[in-house]
Design a protein around this motif. Structure first.
Motif, PDB file in Angstrom:
ATOM      1  N   MET A   1      12.155  14.682 -32.119  1.00  0.00           N
ATOM      2  CA  MET A   1      13.425  14.028 -32.123  1.00  0.00           C
ATOM      3  C   MET A   1      13.253  12.538 -31.860  1.00  0.00           C
ATOM      4  O   MET A   1      13.849  11.732 -32.557  1.00  0.00           O
ATOM      5  CB  MET A   1      14.342  14.652 -31.072  1.00  0.00           C
ATOM      6  CG  MET A   1      15.672  13.946 -30.980  1.00  0.00           C
ATOM      7  SD  MET A   1      16.732  14.503 -29.657  1.00  0.00           S
ATOM      8  CE  MET A   1      16.040  13.638 -28.284  1.00  0.00           C
ATOM      9  N   VAL A   2      12.437  12.178 -30.876  1.00  0.00           N
ATOM     10  CA  VAL A   2      12.250  10.773 -30.543  1.00  0.00           C
ATOM     11  C   VAL A   2      11.603  10.040 -31.712  1.00  0.00           C
ATOM     12  O   VAL A   2      12.028   8.936 -32.070  1.00  0.00           O
ATOM     13  CB  VAL A   2      11.419  10.622 -29.251  1.00  0.00           C
ATOM     14  CG1 VAL A   2      11.097   9.168 -28.989  1.00  0.00           C
ATOM     15  CG2 VAL A   2      12.162  11.224 -28.072  1.00  0.00           C
ATOM     16  N   GLN A   3      10.622  10.664 -32.324  1.00  0.00           N
ATOM     17  CA  GLN A   3       9.954  10.035 -33.464  1.00  0.00           C
ATOM     18  C   GLN A   3      10.949   9.829 -34.602  1.00  0.00           C
ATOM     19  O   GLN A   3      10.960   8.785 -35.239  1.00  0.00           O
ATOM     20  CB  GLN A   3       8.780  10.883 -33.938  1.00  0.00           C
ATOM     21  CG  GLN A   3       8.022  10.256 -35.087  1.00  0.00           C
ATOM     22  CD  GLN A   3       6.831  11.100 -35.515  1.00  0.00           C
ATOM     23  OE1 GLN A   3       6.530  12.128 -34.928  1.00  0.00           O
ATOM     24  NE2 GLN A   3       6.149  10.652 -36.543  1.00  0.00           N
ATOM     25  N   GLU A   4      11.775  10.818 -34.865  1.00  0.00           N
ATOM     26  CA  GLU A   4      12.790  10.713 -35.913  1.00  0.00           C
ATOM     27  C   GLU A   4      13.741   9.557 -35.607  1.00  0.00           C
ATOM     28  O   GLU A   4      14.081   8.774 -36.498  1.00  0.00           O
ATOM     29  CB  GLU A   4      13.565  12.023 -36.025  1.00  0.00           C
ATOM     30  CG  GLU A   4      14.604  12.041 -37.111  1.00  0.00           C
ATOM     31  CD  GLU A   4      15.393  13.346 -37.158  1.00  0.00           C
ATOM     32  OE1 GLU A   4      15.971  13.609 -38.215  1.00  0.00           O
ATOM     33  OE2 GLU A   4      15.431  14.086 -36.150  1.00  0.00           O
ATOM     34  N   LEU A   5      14.156   9.420 -34.349  1.00  0.00           N
ATOM     35  CA  LEU A   5      15.034   8.322 -33.955  1.00  0.00           C
ATOM     36  C   LEU A   5      14.364   6.973 -34.172  1.00  0.00           C
ATOM     37  O   LEU A   5      14.987   6.037 -34.685  1.00  0.00           O
ATOM     38  CB  LEU A   5      15.425   8.454 -32.478  1.00  0.00           C
ATOM     39  CG  LEU A   5      16.590   9.344 -32.157  1.00  0.00           C
ATOM     40  CD1 LEU A   5      16.704   9.544 -30.651  1.00  0.00           C
ATOM     41  CD2 LEU A   5      17.879   8.762 -32.697  1.00  0.00           C
ATOM     42  N   GLU A   6      13.111   6.875 -33.775  1.00  0.00           N
ATOM     43  CA  GLU A   6      12.376   5.620 -33.930  1.00  0.00           C
ATOM     44  C   GLU A   6      12.190   5.243 -35.394  1.00  0.00           C
ATOM     45  O   GLU A   6      12.295   4.083 -35.763  1.00  0.00           O
ATOM     46  CB  GLU A   6      11.022   5.709 -33.239  1.00  0.00           C
ATOM     47  CG  GLU A   6      11.127   5.746 -31.734  1.00  0.00           C
ATOM     48  CD  GLU A   6       9.798   6.006 -31.049  1.00  0.00           C
ATOM     49  OE1 GLU A   6       8.811   6.363 -31.741  1.00  0.00           O
ATOM     50  OE2 GLU A   6       9.749   5.865 -29.813  1.00  0.00           O
ATOM     51  N   GLU A   7      11.914   6.234 -36.236  1.00  0.00           N
ATOM     52  CA  GLU A   7      11.635   5.965 -37.641  1.00  0.00           C
ATOM     53  C   GLU A   7      12.890   5.755 -38.486  1.00  0.00           C
ATOM     54  O   GLU A   7      12.873   4.972 -39.428  1.00  0.00           O
ATOM     55  CB  GLU A   7      10.801   7.105 -38.228  1.00  0.00           C
ATOM     56  CG  GLU A   7       9.402   7.160 -37.664  1.00  0.00           C
ATOM     57  CD  GLU A   7       8.608   8.351 -38.170  1.00  0.00           C
ATOM     58  OE1 GLU A   7       9.133   9.157 -38.958  1.00  0.00           O
ATOM     59  OE2 GLU A   7       7.439   8.483 -37.755  1.00  0.00           O
ATOM     60  N   THR A   8      13.971   6.483 -38.165  1.00  0.00           N
ATOM     61  CA  THR A   8      15.148   6.441 -39.037  1.00  0.00           C
ATOM     62  C   THR A   8      16.400   5.900 -38.359  1.00  0.00           C
ATOM     63  O   THR A   8      17.389   5.617 -39.027  1.00  0.00           O
ATOM     64  CB  THR A   8      15.486   7.854 -39.566  1.00  0.00           C
ATOM     65  OG1 THR A   8      15.919   8.675 -38.468  1.00  0.00           O
ATOM     66  CG2 THR A   8      14.293   8.477 -40.270  1.00  0.00           C
ATOM     67  N   GLY A   9      16.370   5.801 -37.030  1.00  0.00           N
ATOM     68  CA  GLY A   9      17.547   5.340 -36.314  1.00  0.00           C
ATOM     69  C   GLY A   9      18.575   6.428 -36.051  1.00  0.00           C
ATOM     70  O   GLY A   9      19.662   6.166 -35.540  1.00  0.00           O
TER      71      GLY A   9
ATOM     72  N   THR B   1      18.955  11.125 -35.571  1.00  0.00           N
ATOM     73  CA  THR B   1      18.276  12.412 -35.467  1.00  0.00           C
ATOM     74  C   THR B   1      19.216  13.522 -35.919  1.00  0.00           C
ATOM     75  O   THR B   1      20.430  13.407 -35.769  1.00  0.00           O
ATOM     76  CB  THR B   1      17.787  12.694 -34.032  1.00  0.00           C
ATOM     77  OG1 THR B   1      17.108  13.952 -34.016  1.00  0.00           O
ATOM     78  CG2 THR B   1      18.918  12.701 -33.041  1.00  0.00           C
ATOM     79  N   THR B   2      18.639  14.547 -36.472  1.00  0.00           N
ATOM     80  CA  THR B   2      19.419  15.702 -36.910  1.00  0.00           C
ATOM     81  C   THR B   2      19.296  16.854 -35.910  1.00  0.00           C
ATOM     82  O   THR B   2      19.756  17.957 -36.180  1.00  0.00           O
ATOM     83  CB  THR B   2      18.945  16.181 -38.296  1.00  0.00           C
ATOM     84  OG1 THR B   2      17.553  16.519 -38.219  1.00  0.00           O
ATOM     85  CG2 THR B   2      19.175  15.115 -39.354  1.00  0.00           C
TER      86      THR B   2
ATOM     87  N   ILE C   1      20.293   7.240 -24.864  1.00  0.00           N
ATOM     88  CA  ILE C   1      19.432   6.477 -25.771  1.00  0.00           C
ATOM     89  C   ILE C   1      20.251   5.434 -26.513  1.00  0.00           C
ATOM     90  O   ILE C   1      19.811   4.290 -26.672  1.00  0.00           O
ATOM     91  CB  ILE C   1      18.701   7.420 -26.748  1.00  0.00           C
ATOM     92  CG1 ILE C   1      17.677   8.265 -25.992  1.00  0.00           C
ATOM     93  CG2 ILE C   1      18.032   6.628 -27.871  1.00  0.00           C
ATOM     94  CD1 ILE C   1      17.057   9.382 -26.805  1.00  0.00           C
ATOM     95  N   ALA C   2      21.451   5.795 -26.956  1.00  0.00           N
ATOM     96  CA  ALA C   2      22.308   4.862 -27.683  1.00  0.00           C
ATOM     97  C   ALA C   2      22.687   3.671 -26.803  1.00  0.00           C
ATOM     98  O   ALA C   2      22.742   2.536 -27.272  1.00  0.00           O
ATOM     99  CB  ALA C   2      23.558   5.572 -28.185  1.00  0.00           C
ATOM    100  N   LYS C   3      22.932   3.913 -25.531  1.00  0.00           N
ATOM    101  CA  LYS C   3      23.306   2.837 -24.606  1.00  0.00           C
ATOM    102  C   LYS C   3      22.152   1.882 -24.382  1.00  0.00           C
ATOM    103  O   LYS C   3      22.354   0.694 -24.145  1.00  0.00           O
ATOM    104  CB  LYS C   3      23.763   3.415 -23.272  1.00  0.00           C
ATOM    105  CG  LYS C   3      25.121   4.064 -23.348  1.00  0.00           C
ATOM    106  CD  LYS C   3      25.531   4.653 -22.013  1.00  0.00           C
ATOM    107  CE  LYS C   3      26.845   5.384 -22.129  1.00  0.00           C
ATOM    108  NZ  LYS C   3      27.238   6.028 -20.847  1.00  0.00           N
ATOM    109  N   GLU C   4      20.916   2.384 -24.435  1.00  0.00           N
ATOM    110  CA  GLU C   4      19.736   1.562 -24.238  1.00  0.00           C
ATOM    111  C   GLU C   4      19.458   0.669 -25.432  1.00  0.00           C
ATOM    112  O   GLU C   4      18.813  -0.358 -25.305  1.00  0.00           O
ATOM    113  CB  GLU C   4      18.509   2.431 -23.957  1.00  0.00           C
ATOM    114  CG  GLU C   4      18.573   3.135 -22.623  1.00  0.00           C
ATOM    115  CD  GLU C   4      17.391   4.044 -22.399  1.00  0.00           C
ATOM    116  OE1 GLU C   4      16.460   4.069 -23.241  1.00  0.00           O
ATOM    117  OE2 GLU C   4      17.384   4.762 -21.383  1.00  0.00           O
ATOM    118  N   SER C   5      19.953   1.055 -26.584  1.00  0.00           N
ATOM    119  CA  SER C   5      19.661   0.314 -27.822  1.00  0.00           C
ATOM    120  C   SER C   5      20.442  -0.967 -27.906  1.00  0.00           C
ATOM    121  O   SER C   5      21.465  -1.200 -27.437  1.00  0.00           O
ATOM    122  CB  SER C   5      19.987   1.163 -29.035  1.00  0.00           C
ATOM    123  OG  SER C   5      19.216   2.336 -29.025  1.00  0.00           O
TER     124      SER C   5
END
Length: 53
Positions: free
Chosen positions: A1-9, A11-12, A49-53
């Motif tokens: 999930m974290v990798q997906e978030l990092e790569e695509t912004g 997660t599914t 995670i969204a708040k940290e971005s």
């Protein structure tokens, strides 16, 4: 999930877990250390995670 978030912004993961739950394939009672549904945990994590971005 974290990798997906990092790569695509995005997660599914939430959609995938929801689909498995609706299909009767929920394993949260066994896999989640809290012993209950993990969807709330996942939503909270994604909000953090969204708040940290």
């Amino acid at each position: 999930m974290v990798q997906e978030l990092e790569e695509t912004g995005r997660t599914t993961a939430l959609e995938e877990i929801t689909a498995h739950t609706k299909a009767g394939r929920c394993g949260c009672e066994v896999n989640n250390p809290e012993g209950s549904c993990c969807i709330g945990n996942l939503k909270h994590l994604l909000e953090s995670i969204a708040k940290e971005s």
